[in-house]
Design a protein around this motif. Structure first.
Motif, mmCIF file in Angstrom:
data_model
loop_
_atom_site.group_PDB
_atom_site.id
_atom_site.type_symbol
_atom_site.label_atom_id
_atom_site.label_comp_id
_atom_site.label_asym_id
_atom_site.label_seq_id
_atom_site.Cartn_x
_atom_site.Cartn_y
_atom_site.Cartn_z
ATOM 1 N N ILE A 1 0.838 -1.201 0.000
ATOM 2 C CA ILE A 1 0.000 0.000 0.000
ATOM 3 C C ILE A 1 0.872 1.249 0.000
ATOM 4 O O ILE A 1 0.663 2.187 -0.778
ATOM 5 N N LEU A 2 1.847 1.256 0.865
ATOM 6 C CA LEU A 2 2.751 2.398 0.944
ATOM 7 C C LEU A 2 3.512 2.585 -0.362
ATOM 8 O O LEU A 2 3.637 3.696 -0.881
ATOM 9 N N THR A 3 3.999 1.491 -0.899
ATOM 10 C CA THR A 3 4.825 1.560 -2.101
ATOM 11 C C THR A 3 4.049 2.054 -3.308
ATOM 12 O O THR A 3 4.532 2.900 -4.061
ATOM 13 N N VAL A 4 2.844 1.531 -3.508
ATOM 14 C CA VAL A 4 2.093 1.956 -4.697
ATOM 15 C C VAL A 4 1.681 3.417 -4.583
ATOM 16 O O VAL A 4 1.633 4.138 -5.577
ATOM 17 N N ALA A 5 1.380 3.855 -3.360
ATOM 18 C CA ALA A 5 1.018 5.263 -3.174
ATOM 19 C C ALA A 5 2.202 6.171 -3.506
ATOM 20 O O ALA A 5 2.056 7.187 -4.196
ATOM 21 N N GLN A 6 3.365 5.792 -3.016
ATOM 22 C CA GLN A 6 4.560 6.578 -3.307
ATOM 23 C C GLN A 6 4.882 6.557 -4.792
ATOM 24 O O GLN A 6 5.214 7.583 -5.393
ATOM 25 N N VAL B 1 -4.869 3.229 4.627
ATOM 26 C CA VAL B 1 -5.349 3.891 3.416
ATOM 27 C C VAL B 1 -5.512 5.390 3.668
ATOM 28 O O VAL B 1 -5.149 6.213 2.818
ATOM 29 N N ASP B 2 -6.062 5.728 4.830
ATOM 30 C CA ASP B 2 -6.171 7.151 5.173
ATOM 31 C C ASP B 2 -4.810 7.832 5.065
ATOM 32 O O ASP B 2 -4.667 8.918 4.496
ATOM 33 N N HIS B 3 -3.838 7.181 5.650
ATOM 34 C CA HIS B 3 -2.480 7.725 5.637
ATOM 35 C C HIS B 3 -1.970 7.876 4.207
ATOM 36 O O HIS B 3 -1.400 8.905 3.840
ATOM 37 N N PHE C 1 -3.680 10.940 2.393
ATOM 38 C CA PHE C 1 -3.316 12.297 2.790
ATOM 39 C C PHE C 1 -1.814 12.564 2.812
ATOM 40 O O PHE C 1 -1.387 13.710 2.875
ATOM 41 N N LYS C 2 -1.024 11.514 2.736
ATOM 42 C CA LYS C 2 0.421 11.718 2.645
ATOM 43 C C LYS C 2 0.898 11.708 1.201
ATOM 44 O O LYS C 2 1.910 12.331 0.879
ATOM 45 N N TYR C 3 0.187 10.978 0.359
ATOM 46 C CA TYR C 3 0.703 10.802 -0.998
ATOM 47 C C TYR C 3 -0.266 11.252 -2.089
ATOM 48 O O TYR C 3 0.103 12.008 -2.974
ATOM 49 N N LEU C 4 -1.493 10.776 -2.043
ATOM 50 C CA LEU C 4 -2.416 11.157 -3.106
ATOM 51 C C LEU C 4 -2.814 12.621 -2.995
ATOM 52 O O LEU C 4 -2.891 13.335 -4.002
ATOM 53 N N LEU C 5 -3.092 13.054 -1.768
ATOM 54 C CA LEU C 5 -3.512 14.440 -1.544
ATOM 55 C C LEU C 5 -2.651 15.080 -0.458
ATOM 56 O O LEU C 5 -3.150 15.466 0.597
ATOM 57 N N GLU D 1 -2.609 8.538 16.960
ATOM 58 C CA GLU D 1 -4.059 8.329 17.066
ATOM 59 C C GLU D 1 -4.806 9.612 16.707
ATOM 60 O O GLU D 1 -5.814 9.591 15.999
ATOM 61 N N LEU D 2 -4.291 10.721 17.195
ATOM 62 C CA LEU D 2 -4.934 12.005 16.915
ATOM 63 C C LEU D 2 -4.856 12.338 15.427
ATOM 64 O O LEU D 2 -5.807 12.875 14.838
ATOM 65 N N GLU D 3 -3.727 12.018 14.825
ATOM 66 C CA GLU D 3 -3.552 12.288 13.399
ATOM 67 C C GLU D 3 -4.600 11.552 12.569
ATOM 68 O O GLU D 3 -5.205 12.114 11.652
ATOM 69 N N VAL D 4 -4.813 10.287 12.903
ATOM 70 C CA VAL D 4 -5.810 9.505 12.169
ATOM 71 C C VAL D 4 -7.194 10.128 12.331
ATOM 72 O O VAL D 4 -7.948 10.288 11.362
ATOM 73 N N LEU D 5 -7.524 10.491 13.560
ATOM 74 C CA LEU D 5 -8.834 11.099 13.801
ATOM 75 C C LEU D 5 -8.987 12.406 13.030
ATOM 76 O O LEU D 5 -10.060 12.703 12.491
#
Lengths: 707, 34
Positions: free
Chosen positions: A422-427, A471-473, A476-480, A633-637
């Motif tokens: 997941i991380l690799t394909v997003a990057q 997926v959230d990560h 917001f870190k890679y796609l948007l 945890e806060l970041e995810v929320l």
């Protein structure tokens, strides 16, 4: 033609009747040397030399205490050998003594300040020029003398002048050329130098000090390659047999030293490939059979070796020169051993990074290892994309099937592989958008890569909290990623949605609808924290306390680690920091401008990990959670509860359907606007004027049509 | 010779929810109960 008579006629051996002082002896020997050195072979009456031929091998001279005497004697002897050739002027015992003297003089070449360097240089040069040195090989003790000869020049404590390297190499080369079988210790000296000295590995900025042994080894392998090839074959086979010949399988695996020995052999092969690649042909057969060995460890080491050979710079192309071995290496993707297959994959990044002539073969192999039955190999195959630049991946892997498989593995049952994938394909997707131009040649691959966002959004359907969080990560870190420019940010959103299907849109719209609910819950959480912290008593059964607990449970229930989530929210309440609560409320506000949202979130994540925050508010670290975990945890929320996508700053851009947008983009915008109108119409209230202007413009256009 | 290739459909997870159920959180009625 009449032969000349040797003119020098003074005695050179001191006797009781005719004592010769050392100074006088040196003078006479110098004169003798001078005449001998200028005498042409075949033009002198040898009988006139006989007296000196015999005198020079006198023990009195060979073992004279004065170095100068011995040096001159050695020089004279070298010329006697030359002048009498091809006849043998000395017996074997005499010749043995002569070579002992010669070797002693060679030793002095490593001490340029010894006073007779010129004579010693003359000696070695003459012995090479007329190949007199090879007489050594006919002696009964030739093996021992050979070892001593090599030991002299491979002794790193000596400093031999660089100008002598070629001569020394020639001396040694001529000698070993006469040996059908060179003693193993000599071969070890020659080949080990490639292992112990590597000028290419010297730290940058430091000068490289020439090494006689290394330079000589290079000369031997370059200039005497035919003979050295046979010696290398013998060397390699003898060492390999020592560790694999008897009880190969069990013995080899039980001896760490055997493993290290093979490792050294392979390192030697690599160094030879870098410096004298022709020589590798001498052992390629052994390597081929190692690849096919019954022994797993040998196969693994051989697989690693070939990967290295393919990666290092060489003047010969391994693939075309040793194609059978290369093909055997490629077949390791299907080796019965997991370790061997793993080793093959681990070799790939380096190979792909330095050459493009084997891309097709390797990418085919990778496509198979990507779906290997062993998860570690699948994981390593995915890692290749992390270890090789995006540009190189696009150049090397032109098979769309590989990327299709890669995207499928985002659903991998094995957590390690899945998370990495997941991380690799997003990057990879993000970097590709930035760096890779679209061409006719890569259209097939782009067709697959473009589906990455859709694939990621469809992972939500698995309904696994760990996956959802990741997926959230990724989104917001890679796609948007945070982008403050409104136009660019919306462009990223539209691009992300451009390959969505009905299913992906459903999860996308659900995500944004849920954002409002989580935002409400989080705002209530902050409100309850304020109320509870304001109370002096510690009652836990009040209505507020009950709603607080339910809200915490509700928020934590969607997290991957519910306990951590609960603990984080409870610690935040204990901290009771006004700035923290303010920042949370800012982030999740429905009307927060995008820039304020980003800045607040950044400040918040940093602040929550500041130890001073805990000290200031007199809260000890809770044993089951640390600040970094609280931040996570806060970041995810916040990703889930903040209006990153349906943000007021985006609305004006969504409403812009000017001609500079493609029809597809306009269609997507309208789709988004429809959904916003459904789930969060209040976002439009700031856009009343824009909408009014649009309506009026439309009316004007219609009026013009009527006219 | 051992088959070292897996079937992709055996490696991956299937969907567990439908389009109507995806990313639907529990209700928040408890916040508004009297």
């Amino acid at each position: 033609m009449a032969k000349t008579t040797f003119r020098f006629n003074k005695p050179i051996i001191s006797t009781s009747d005719s004592f010769i002082a050392t100074d006088e002896l040196l003078s006479r020997l110098a004169a003798l040397h001078e005449e001998l050195s200028t005498t042409v072979q075949g033009e002198v009456e040898l009988s006139s030399l006989d007296a000196y031929r015999l005198a020079l091998v006198s023990k009195k001279l060979l073992r004279h205490k004065d170095l100068g005497v011995r040096s001159f004697v050695a020089c004279c002897l070298s010329d006697v050998l030359r002048l009498y050739a091809p006849d043998a002027p000395y017996t074997e015992p005499q010749l043995t003594d002569i070579f002992k003297l010669i070797l002693a003089q060679f030793e002095k070449l490593g001490d340029p300040e010894n006073g007779y360097y010129i004579q010693q240089t003359y000696l070695i040069t003459r012995l090479l020029e007329y190949r007199s040195i090879v007489l050594l090989t006919d002696l009964p003790s030739s093996g021992r003398l050979l070892e001593e000869l090599f030991q002299i020049f491979y002794d790193d404590t000596k400093v031999f002048g660089q100008k002598l390297f070629k001569v020394i190499g020639g001396i040694l080369g001529e000698v070993i050329s006469e040996f059908d079988s060179v003693p193993l210790p000599v071969l070890k000296m020659i080949f080990n130098k490639f292992l112990t000295y590597n000028p290419g590995k010297v730290p940058e900025g430091l000068g490289v000090v020439s090494n006689c042994g290394y330079e000589v080894s290079i000369i031997l392998c370059d200039s005497y390659s035919s003979r050295m090839s046979r010696h290398l074959t013998k060397y390699y086979s003898e060492i390999l047999y020592q560790i694999t010949g008897e009880n190969a399988v069990s013995a080899y695996d039980s001896k760490p030293s055997a493993f290290r020995t093979v490792e050294k052999l392979h390192k030697l092969v690599i160094r030879l490939w870098e410096n004298v690649p022709d020589l590798v042909s001498a052992v390629i057969g052994f390597i081929y059979h190692e690849l096919l060995s019954d022994n797993e460890t040998l196969r693994k080491q051989a697989t690693k070796l070939i990967g290295s050979l393919l990666s290092v710079n060489s003047s010969i192309n391994f693939v075309t020169t040793h194609s059978d071995t290369f093909k055997a290496w490629l077949s390791k993707i299907a080796d019965v051993s997991v370790e061997v297959r793993q080793q093959w994959v681990e070799s790939v990044p380096e190979v792909l990074s330095v050459r493009d002539d084997v891309s097709q073969e390797i990418s085919k192999g990778l496509t198979k290892t990507l779906i290997d039955s062993e998860y570690k190999i699948r994981k390593s195959s995915v890692l290749v994309l992390s270890d090789v630049s995006v540009q190189r991946i696009w150049m090397s892997i032109t098979n769309a099937t590989f990327f299709s498989c890669l995207l499928q593995l985002t659903r991998e049952k094995n957590r390690e592989v899945r998370e990495l994938c997941i991380l690799t394909v997003a990057q990879f997707y993000t970097e590709s958008l930035e760096k890779i131009a679209r061409t006719n040649q890569n259209a097939d691959v782009w067709e697959v890569v473009d589906t990455t966002p859709r694939v990621l959004f469809e992972l939500y359907y698995i309904n696994d909290q760990h996956i959802n969080e990741q997926v959230d990560h990724a989104i917001f870190k890679y796609l948007l990623p945070f982008e403050l420019d409104n136009e660019k940010r919306v462009k990223k959103i539209l691009n992300m949605l451009s390959n969505f299907d009905k299913k992906a849109f459903a999860s996308f719209f659900a995500f944004n609808k849920r954002q409002l609910q989580i935002s409400l819950a989080l705002s209530k959480y902050v409100e309850f924290c304020d109320e509870l912290n304001a109370k002096k008593d510690s009652e836990d059964d009040t209505d507020t306390a009950n709603r607080f607990r339910k809200t915490v449970d509700w928020l934590a229930s969607g997290l991957a680690d519910k306990q951590k989530g609960t603990a984080a929210l409870e610690v935040l309440k204990l901290l009771n920091d006004k700035r923290v609560f303010y920042l949370i409320k800012t982030c999740i506000a429905n009307d927060v401008p995008y820039s304020s949202l980003v800045n607040s979130m950044k400040e918040l994540i940093i602040k929550i990990q500041d130890p001073a925050l805990f000290r200031k508010n007199n809260v000890r670290n809770v044993s089951n959670i640390i600040p970094k975990e609280i931040a996570h945890e806060l970041e995810v929320l916040l990703y889930r509860s903040s209006p990153f996508i349906y943000n007021v700053s985006n609305i004006s851009v969504f409403l812009d359907v000017g001609s500079h947008y493609s029809s597809d983009e306009i269609t997507l915008k309208r789709k988004l606007l429809d959904n916003i109108a459904e789930v969060n119409p209040s976002l439009f209230k700031e856009q009343i004027k824009t909408l009014k202007d649009t309506v009026e413009k439309h009316d004007v256009i219609d009026s013009n049509k009527d006219v | 010779k051992t088959n070292t290739i897996a079937r992709v459909d055996q490696l991956v997870l299937e969907d567990a929810v439908t389009e109507r159920e995806v990313l639907v959180p529990p209700d928040l009625n408890f916040l508004f109960e009297p």
